[in-house]
Design a protein around this motif. Structure first.
Motif, mmCIF file in Angstrom:
data_model
loop_
_atom_site.group_PDB
_atom_site.id
_atom_site.type_symbol
_atom_site.label_atom_id
_atom_site.label_comp_id
_atom_site.label_asym_id
_atom_site.label_seq_id
_atom_site.Cartn_x
_atom_site.Cartn_y
_atom_site.Cartn_z
ATOM 1 N N HIS A 737 -4.079 -3.579 -4.306
ATOM 2 C CA HIS A 737 -3.337 -4.705 -3.728
ATOM 3 C C HIS A 737 -1.859 -4.381 -3.513
ATOM 4 O O HIS A 737 -1.156 -5.121 -2.826
ATOM 5 C CB HIS A 737 -3.472 -5.939 -4.631
ATOM 6 N N ASP A 738 -1.396 -3.248 -4.083
ATOM 7 C CA ASP A 738 0.034 -2.937 -3.953
ATOM 8 C C ASP A 738 0.260 -1.538 -3.366
ATOM 9 O O ASP A 738 1.233 -0.881 -3.699
ATOM 10 C CB ASP A 738 0.705 -3.042 -5.323
ATOM 11 N N ASN A 739 -0.657 -1.049 -2.512
ATOM 12 C CA ASN A 739 -0.406 0.261 -1.884
ATOM 13 C C ASN A 739 -0.804 0.223 -0.416
ATOM 14 O O ASN A 739 -1.445 -0.721 0.070
ATOM 15 C CB ASN A 739 -1.116 1.391 -2.643
ATOM 16 N N SER A 786 3.125 3.525 -2.406
ATOM 17 C CA SER A 786 2.901 2.616 -3.537
ATOM 18 C C SER A 786 3.951 1.512 -3.557
ATOM 19 O O SER A 786 5.016 1.613 -2.925
ATOM 20 C CB SER A 786 2.940 3.391 -4.857
ATOM 21 N N GLY A 787 3.655 0.419 -4.347
ATOM 22 C CA GLY A 787 4.605 -0.664 -4.534
ATOM 23 C C GLY A 787 4.794 -1.542 -3.324
ATOM 24 O O GLY A 787 5.868 -2.129 -3.133
ATOM 25 N N THR A 788 3.793 -1.700 -2.528
ATOM 26 C CA THR A 788 3.905 -2.530 -1.317
ATOM 27 C C THR A 788 3.496 -3.956 -1.623
ATOM 28 O O THR A 788 2.724 -4.213 -2.556
ATOM 29 C CB THR A 788 3.009 -1.974 -0.200
ATOM 30 N N PRO A 789 4.005 -4.952 -0.879
ATOM 31 C CA PRO A 789 3.502 -6.312 -1.011
ATOM 32 C C PRO A 789 2.029 -6.358 -0.604
ATOM 33 O O PRO A 789 1.534 -5.496 0.119
ATOM 34 C CB PRO A 789 4.373 -7.112 -0.024
ATOM 35 N N THR A 790 1.348 -7.410 -1.064
ATOM 36 C CA THR A 790 -0.079 -7.532 -0.772
ATOM 37 C C THR A 790 -0.303 -7.921 0.686
ATOM 38 O O THR A 790 0.306 -8.884 1.175
ATOM 39 C CB THR A 790 -0.730 -8.564 -1.694
ATOM 40 N N SER A 817 -1.177 -3.283 4.232
ATOM 41 C CA SER A 817 -1.253 -2.853 2.839
ATOM 42 C C SER A 817 -2.492 -3.462 2.204
ATOM 43 O O SER A 817 -3.235 -4.223 2.838
ATOM 44 C CB SER A 817 0.010 -3.265 2.095
ATOM 45 N N ASP A 820 -6.012 -8.568 -1.860
ATOM 46 C CA ASP A 820 -6.267 -9.142 -3.180
ATOM 47 C C ASP A 820 -7.202 -10.331 -2.997
ATOM 48 O O ASP A 820 -7.427 -10.786 -1.858
ATOM 49 C CB ASP A 820 -4.960 -9.577 -3.849
#
Length: 1179
Positions: A737-739, A786-790, A817, A820
């Motif tokens: 959910h965050d990449n 990595s660390g992207t918004p959903t 990205s 979720d």
């Protein structure tokens, strides 16, 4: 003057009238001698063999022979070496004791009887000669390269002249060409010499055909040197030869070696062969051409030999006289020579030699000796070998130049006349006799000859006759009285009857009649007209691949009385002796075809009367040979020119060439297709990629397939450069959910354009105005951010970079990205019940931002809580219906009636499902019930039965009552009147009174709700038989007469069984058995072993309708506990009621096998009474 003209006209009539009178006189009749065979005028003899001089003649009486030699009488009796054959004038001279040359001379034969004398030609006898070459020392020919040269042959004179040819020491003919050729006199001419002409074995041979001997000239040495070589070796080796030390030979225009000068002349005799030659020298070698100044060449009689240097015309005529020009030409110029040809002629007959005359006493006739020549020949006449002017005078004979006229001839004036026509080039001598006879007609053609001819061809039937005066010939067919004539028939002067176009109706018997004033003679012949031989199915043109088989068909139609023979030819010659060629009566098969089999095949069909033929060509094809001689030219950074030489196409044109390459730098050992070019081209301009080590090869394609690859070209290396393209297939998606995973299709080694390939990966959020983030990735196919918004949209770019620079600006791709789980459930959920089995659910879609991913669809979870009837248990079994995509409603099918259901709705994305909506409930309305669970018949009496049943398992509502229907069934399976009874909802049994005793009944029971009647359950039963009837039957069974009757029947059956057993052992079949096999009684059931009762009643008539029934509308009969139901009797297993409870269905019996298997489960209790009823129905 007028009298002279009348005389000429009379002579013409006489001539025409007796032209056909040149008849063969039968040898049994008196006649003067006729020469039948004699030696050639110019008779060349072989000195090793005896001399035979032929002279044969016929006559009546047989003639005697005498000879002259060199104009004087040749007394053969005085020469022991000379003999005359018996009954012949042929001389045989034995030369074993004498030289043949002693008998050379001019011989003439005379054949004589009492009616005249005939003489032969003057026969010149000469001995053949093949002299040896004179001994001579031949100096070597040392010549400078490029000059012309003539090697003389000069053979010795022979009789006849020898045939000349040049060979080497190994008896191999020396090669000739437009530069080197042999002249008509045998010399060998070189238009210009080359270094390779140097050799020491130029040998001229002379073959003398009459004696078959070959003479050899001394070998000639030729040395061809350039000027430097001559100067270096002159003193040491060639002191005794003529040396040439001119300047190096330059190219020069042609000049003639033979003939010399600008013009010449040639004389040739009519009928002989004209040969003219022009041989020229020059550098380069001249080409020779011919023209006729005053006209064209006679195409069929003209040929060009010795590389156009010799012009040959056969069978020369006066029209061939004129000027002929030969031209020698090379690139420096041309030269001409004109040959004037004159044609002379030895005497030749104009209308044939004089013909024999057979005249009756008092008739007239003409002898004509008409000939021509150049110059004009002279004509002399002789009678019996004596000049006519020295012969006795005869008033009936008159000589006028080339004609002798006979008038009113008399018996005894027969003689042989000689006509001699001569000029300076030869002579003609002909004998013709005048035979005065009186003879009745006779037909010389054999009797009863059968002539066979093909339909639509010409038919000729002979009637050769003789008589003096000349007989008149007439023809008749079959028994017709009239003579044959008209357009269909043609009568020849010699008596032959010709039918121009023979038809079947012309077959039959023909009679020819010869008559003159002395008599008449008949002869019979027969004509058979046959059907033509024709090839109906001709061989067809074939194109076949090497190694396969081919069949040429040749189907023939022919007259039944003719036996055809079939032959096959290849290229007009015999078929090769090869086992692969299989000849069948109507075909030729060639297996395992090779290229040597190509050619024209001809089917030839022959009969004794005609033939037919048909041809077809066989073309053998194969894959082309691989191209050769690959060459790379016009080499540039990104292109090269490839040329090649095509291989043999093997009779199938090349359609295209396929060019392949191997990259030995990146993918060694693997060939890739580069481009294709049409089959007419042998060159290709190839566009190349940087940083590749290319090796090329070419394949050729024709109709058969691709050739083997050519040998590879040399390696061509291109220089490295920046990439020309960027990766394709750029995508962005999240695995968490965050990449964000950015992927692409990497460039191949060929696309990299150079070493150090890597990628520049760039991305940014699409919705906000942000800067591009860039990273450099090694030669890979993905990168994880990595660390992207959903689930946020991104713009993506991937650029190829190598050590020589970056590729073009990449295109922007789009991606999201990671997803979720959804965080919201559908709202405003509603349900609408449509009927007892179908409901519709509605909801409001979940907002996109709350889905947090790609919307996949909605799922409706529903389950049956319980039935609304108090007797049914709870049912908790969840079911799911999935609606893909952005739906806002859906149908729930297959629901149970009169039930309570619960449900909720969820949204789902690529990650999974979101939370459910609040659970709701709905009820389904009532429906028609199922069939009662069981139906049992109890307490059977004479006129009543009791039925007991259980309510349906699936009531689908509140039961409002039951409907019972029943009807009787007689012994023939016919259905009786339907009775119907309505029963209350709480009833579970009923007793039916007033039934007929010993009767079978069929019962149908179904339940009802407010929605209508459900399917029925069925059962059968039989009322009990009356005791009085049973007792009467028992009393009969105990009577003695009944027992005796049964025993007699049993004995009769036993006898029949024994007879049948005997018949079956003999292989026969008895009629009763056949009938039993064909018509098995469907009502017969085997007796059960356990209770000695018969099986259940069976009805095989499946399509008898229930009386008073109607077509069913809904519902299905369900078979539960009862063994007998409507399922067993309805077509397709269904028995149905209408909603109003009325019965619909069909009545049919169960199969015998099923009844037997289910007998123990029948609701009817087994008893002797029932067994007897079953037996009664069987009987």
């Amino acid at each position: 003057m007028m009298e002279r003209r009348r005389m000429d006209a009379a002579l013409l009539v006489l001539f025409l009238g007796h032209l056909a009178g040149a008849l063969e006189v039968p040898l049994d009749l008196p006649q003067p001698p006729t020469i039948t065979h004699q030696s050639l005028k110019d008779y060349i003899i072989d000195p090793r063999e005896n001399i035979i001089i032929h002279c044969e003649a016929k006559g009546k009486p047989h003639p005697s022979f005498s000879w002259t030699r060199n104009g004087t009488h040749f007394d053969i009796d005085q020469d022991p070496n000379v003999n005359m054959k018996p009954h012949s004038g042929t001389l045989v001279i034995d030369i074993s004791r004498e030289k043949a040359e002693n008998y050379e001379g001019v011989y003439q034969c005379t054949a004589r009887n009492k009616h005249g004398a005939a003489v032969s030609n003057n026969i010149v006898v000469r001995q053949s000669r093949s002299p040896l070459w004179s001994k001579e020392k031949i100096k070597p020919f040392v010549v400078q390269e490029g000059v012309s040269l003539v090697l003389p042959c000069r053979p010795p004179a022979g009789l006849p002249p020898p045939i000349i040819f040049w060979m080497d020491n190994y008896f191999q003919r020396l090669p000739q060409s437009g530069r080197v050729s042999q002249s008509l006199n045998g010399d060998l001419y070189f238009s210009n010499v080359l270094r390779e002409d140097s050799r020491n074995d130029y040998i001229c041979y002379a073959r003398f055909p009459h004696t078959q001997t070959i003479q050899q000239k001394q070998p000639i040495t030729v040395k061809v040197l350039n000027l430097d070589a001559i100067n270096d070796t002159m003193a040491a080796f060639y002191n005794d030869t003529d040396l040439f030390s001119e300047d190096p030979v330059d190219e020069r225009k042609p000049s003639f070696l033979i003939p010399s000068g600008p013009s010449s002349s040639k004389m040739v005799l009519r009928g002989q062969v004209l040969e003219m030659e022009c041989i020229a020298e020059g550098l380069p070698t001249p080409n020779i051409s011919w023209t006729k100044v005053s006209g064209d060449f006679p195409a069929k009689r003209t040929s060009f030999l010795h590389y156009q240097k010799t012009l040959r015309i056969v069978d020369v005529s006066e029209s061939d006289a004129g000027d002929y020009r030969c031209t020698a030409k090379n690139r420096l110029g041309s030269v001409h020579h004109t040959i004037r040809v004159t044609v002379k002629a030895a005497p030749y007959w104009i209308s044939g030699s004089p013909r024999n005359l057979v005249l009756a006493p008092g008739e007239n006739g003409v002898l004509t000796c008409r000939a021509s020549g150049t110059p004009k020949p002279s004509i002399t006449w002789a009678m019996n070998g004596i000049p006519i002017e020295n012969s006795p005078k005869d008033l009936s004979r008159k000589v006028e130049d080339d004609t002798i006229i006979f008038t009113d001839v008399q018996t005894g004036s027969s003689a042989v006349y000689q006509c001699n026509v001569s000029n300076e080039y030869g002579y003609l001598l002909s004998n013709a006799f005048v035979n005065v006879l009186s003879e009745p007609p006779r037909v010389l053609t054999p009797a009863n000859v059968v002539y066979k001819v093909i339909k639509n061809h010409r038919a000729l039937m002979d009637c050769a006759s003789f008589g003096s005066p000349i007989p008149k010939i007439t023809w008749f067919k079959d028994s017709r009285p009239g003579t044959l004539g008209g357009e269909a028939y043609n009568m020849h002067d010699n008596g032959t009857l010709e039918i121009n176009i023979a038809q079947a109706r012309n077959s039959g018997k023909y009679t020819c009649v010869a008559r003159n004033i002395l008599g008449i003679f008949e002869n019979h012949v027969y004509l058979e007209v046959k059907e033509p031989t024709r090839i109906l199915k001709q061989p067809e043109y074939k194109v076949v691949q090497r190694g396969r088989s081919v069949v040429f068909e040749c189907k023939v139609k022919h007259d039944p009385s003719l036996i055809p023979t079939m032959n096959w030819l290849k290229d007009d010659g015999e078929l090769p002796d090869d086992e692969r060629l299989i000849i069948d009566p109507e075909s030729l098969t060639i297996t395992d075809v090779t290229e040597n089999d190509a050619g024209v095949y001809t089917c030839v069909v022959n009969t004794t009367l005609d033939h037919d033929s048909a041809s077809a060509e066989l073309t053998v094809i194969e894959r082309p040979d691989p191209p050769t001689d690959l060459e790379l030219t016009d080499q540039k950074k990104r292109s090269v020119q490839l040329t090649w030489t095509p291989g043999d196409e093997h009779n199938s044109p090349i359609q295209k060439f396929l060019i392949q390459y191997e990259d030995s730098l990146h993918h060694r050992g693997h060939w890739h297709n580069l481009t294709e070019v049409p089959g007419t081209k042998t060159t290709a301009h190839l566009k190349l990629s940087p940083y590749v080590h290319y090796t090329f090869r070419v394949l050729a394609l024709n109709a058969v397939g691709f050739s083997r690859p050519s040998f590879p070209s040399r390696v061509f290396k291109t220089d490295p450069a920046a990439p020309d393209e960027n990766p394709t297939g750029v995508q962005g998606h999240g695995t968490e959910h965050d990449n964000l995973v950015i992927s692409w299709k990497p460039l191949s080694g060929l696309q990299s354009n150079g070493p150090g390939l890597h990628y520049r990966v760039m991305w940014r959020q699409k919705t906000i105005d942000s800067e591009w983030t860039t990273v450099t990735v090694a030669n890979n196919s993905k990168f994880v951010v990595s660390g992207t918004p959903t689930f946020v949209p991104y713009e993506l770019k991937v650029q190829a970079v190598n050590d020589h620079g970056a590729g073009p600006e990449p295109a922007i791709s789009h991606g999201y990205s990671g997803e979720d789980l959804p965080v919201a459930a559908p709202e405003n959920v509603q349900v609408f019940v449509l009927n007892s089995t179908l409901a519709e659910v509605h909801w409001d879609p979940v907002p996109h931002k709350l889905i947090r991913g790609y919307l996949k669809g909605y799922k409706v979870y529903y389950w049956r809580e319980r039935s609304l009837h108090k007797h049914n248990p709870h049912h908790v079994e969840k079911q799911i219906l999935t609606f893909s995509g952005n739906h806002s409603h859906g149908m729930l099918p297959g629901l149970h009636a009169f039930s309570l259901y619960s449900f909720n709705v969820k949204v789902y994305n690529g990650k999974g499902e979101g939370p459910p909506s609040p659970t709701q409930q709905f009820e389904t309305p009532e429906g028609v019930p199922a069939a009662p669970s069981s139906l049992v018949i109890t307490n059977p009496n004479l006129d009543s039965l009791t039925l007991e049943w259980s309510p349906p398992h699936d009531r689908n509502g509140l039961i409002t009552g039951y409907t019972l229907k029943y009807q009787p069934v007689n012994n023939s399976n016919e259905l009786g009147q339907v009775e119907e009874l309505a029963l209350p909802a709480n009833a579970t049994s009923v007793t039916l009174p007033n039934l007929k005793y010993s009767t079978r009944y069929k019962f149908y029971l179904n339940a009802k709700t407010v929605r209508g009647a459900g399917p029925a359950i069925s059962q059968e039963a039989v009322t009990i038989m009356d005791e009085a009837v049973a007792s009467r039957q028992v009393d009969i069974a105990t009577q003695g007469w009944f027992i005796g009757l049964m025993c007699a029947i049993a004995l009769l059956i036993l006898i029949l069984l024994i007879i049948c057993f005997i018949q079956r052992n003999k292989g026969g079949k008895y009629p009763v058995k056949e009938k039993e096999d064909a018509h098995t009684d469907p009502e017969f059931q085997p007796m059960k072993d356990d209770d000695c009762t018969f099986g259940e009643y069976s009805d095989n008539e499946d399509h008898k309708p229930l009386k008073g029934s109607r077509t069913p509308s809904n519902g299905t009969v369900k078979r539960d506990d009862s063994d007998d139901s409507l399922v067993d009797y309805g077509e397709g297993g269904d028995g149905q009621f209408n909603e109003d409870g009325s019965f619909i269905g069909q009545y049919s019996g169960k199969s015998a096998s099923r009844d037997t298997a289910e007998g123990h489960e029948s609701s009817e209790a087994p008893s002797p009474i029932n067994a007897m009823n079953s037996l009664n129905s069987f009987v």
